[in-house]
Design an enzyme around this catalytic site. Structure first.
Site, short mmCIF file in Angstrom:
data_model
loop_
_atom_site.label_atom_id
_atom_site.label_comp_id
_atom_site.label_asym_id
_atom_site.label_seq_id
_atom_site.Cartn_x
_atom_site.Cartn_y
_atom_site.Cartn_z
N ALA A 135 1.19 -1.14 0.18
CA ALA A 135 0.03 0.00 -0.05
C ALA A 135 0.56 1.27 -0.22
CB ALA A 135 -1.07 -0.02 1.04
N LYS A 136 0.08 1.88 0.11
CA LYS A 136 0.70 3.38 0.16
C LYS A 136 -0.06 5.10 0.26
CE LYS A 136 5.55 5.34 -0.05
NZ LYS A 136 6.38 3.94 0.28
N GLY A 137 0.34 6.21 0.57
CA GLY A 137 -0.63 6.98 0.43
C GLY A 137 -0.29 8.03 0.59
#
Ligand code: GLU
Length: 446
Positions: A135-137
């Protein structure tokens, strides 16, 4: 004196929390015409899918993120006005476990960049053999322009906007560029307030006082050092006989410089966004830290020659460590790189085409998904400790980190040797292969 103390609340670029905040400015490093992070990530996947004969359905599935959330993040400024910024959270893949990956605050954050970084997290977790997906944000914001209260309100609002995606069993954010343990504490607190009880396992990279892990702050840099040592051993080179150049003197690069110097390597060049320093006889990170503490930049340090970031990348050295942003080694400068090998402390610093040029020139690359995996490996340890409510010593953390990374390195090295691949191709092969195997084992719903 003022060494970089990664466990002491340093900001993403080595700034102390609440102190002057610096920002990695990509325009100082990056050639805007270079392949984007997303193009690089896709080209890497497509290449390895072909090499390993990946089933077309699985390949197609892995080319897109599982889900991507775009949020609008409004928050109150100190002067009473409202500021609105775009935020993102992307889950690339969750087949092997909860989604895992950092949150970055940077003006250049956009959906494609976050998608690329999330995909790399999937491979990174799989290569390290830890049970997470990727994931990444991020928020497209210039953190330097925010006062502390504004930063906190923006973070808490962002956390509440991505609330449906996160949780200890779903998606566990962590620090990335320009985010730090204080920001993780606010996210943990916001999530916990919604749940009505403390949920330490919802983020990693937290302060130790609220369930953070010893050793998490310096874990990425420590992992970079272990991977450099493994590569030196494979090349038959001694730690004390090599010179190292580090581009990016922030949270990862700054502490890596200190660790490598303390281990006996000669760190001959370092840089931050303002410029680079070079001394053929070696730099003293402690003295540079003292200068940086006063001047706010490494530039102006008396014991070195000044040069540009572009020049630093091209100096004659044994180990080049890009530790800043994506896309710094491109088709435009890959021919001029003189290092024996590159160790990618940043995510995606070498573009796909540049990687080919380095390969043809016999310059090996310890790829990001292996080289900088130390951070997420200790994040995994932190999550395990939170879930078990049983905490480990710094020695246990560092020893287990070293064991996992050295083992992953050998797996990559062996596969590269056996199949005639570059280390990046081998790492991708292992990462993609583990994710593909999990997909095939679980089967397709419905
Ligand atoms: N942001 C770090 C990375 O790119 C760490 C992610 C994590 O610990 O979840 O690997």
């Amino acid at each position: 004196m003022q060494a970089v103390r990664p466990d002491a609340g340093l900001g993403a670029n080595g700034a102390v929390n609440g102190d002057v905040l610096e920002l990695e400015k990509p325009d100082h490093y990056v050639d805007a015409s270079a392949e984007s992070a997303w193009e690089t990530a896709l080209a890497q996947l497509d290449e390895v899918a072909e090499l390993m004969g990946l089933a077309p359905g699985v390949h197609e599935l892995l080319r897109s993120p599982k889900r991507a959330l775009i949020v609008s993040v409004p928050f109150r400024m100190d002067d009473g006005s409202t500021s609105v910024h775009q935020g993102y959270r992307v889950h690339h893949n969750v087949t092997r476990g909860p989604a895992k990956g950092g949150i970055r605050y940077h003006p250049s954050v956009d959906l494609d960049e976050v998608k690329a970084l999330a995909m790399w997290m999937t491979w990174k977790c799989a290569v390290a053999g830890i049970p997470f997906g990727g994931a990444k944000g991020g928020i497209a914001v210039d953190r330097r322009k925010l006062k502390k209260g504004e930063l906190e309100r923006m973070t808490r609002r962002y956390a509440s906007e991505i609330l449906p995606l996160i949780g200890p069993e779903r998606d566990i954010p962590a620090p990335d560029m320009n985010t730090d343990e204080e920001i993780m504490a606010w996210i943990m607190d916001t999530y916990s307030a919604y749940q009505g009880h403390s949920v330490p396992g919802v983020v990693t990279g937290k302060p130790v006082s609220i369930g953070g892990s010893k050793g998490r702050g310096g874990a990425t840099s420590r992992g970079v050092m272990y991977m450099i040592f493994s590569q030196l051993k494979a090349l038959g080179l001694g730690i004390e006989e090599v010179t190292v150049a580090i581009q990016g003197y922030g949270k990862v690069g700054g502490f890596a410089a200190q660790l490598l110097h303390d281990a006996g390597c000669q760190v001959v060049a370092i840089s931050d966004v303002e410029g680079a320093l070079y001394n053929a006889n070696g730099l003293d990170p402690e003295a540079i830290n003292r200068h940086k503490h006063e001047a706010g930049t490494v530039v102006g340090y008396a014991g070195a020659e000044a040069m540009s970031n572009a020049e630093l990348l091209e100096i004659d050295c044994d180990v080049l460590v890009p530790a800043a942003v994506e896309g710094v080694i491109t088709v435009k400068n890959a021919d001029a790189i003189k290092a024996r090998f590159v160790c990618e402390a940043a995510n995606g610093p070498v573009t796909f085409e540049a990687d080919k040029i380095l390969g043809e020139r016999g310059i090996s690359v310890v790829p990001d998904v292996l080289a900088n995996a130390g951070g997420v490996v200790v994040s995994y340890f932190e999550w395990v400790q939170d879930i078990q409510a049983y905490f480990w010593s710094a020695e246990e953390v560092n020893d287990r980190l070293r064991g996992i990374l050295e083992n992953a390195y050998l797996e990559v090295r062996d596969l590269a040797g056996a199949k005639g691949l570059t280390m990046r191709q081998a790492a991708q092969w292992i990462g993609v292969g583990r994710v593909a195997e999990a997909h095939l084992t679980r089967g397709l719903f419905p």
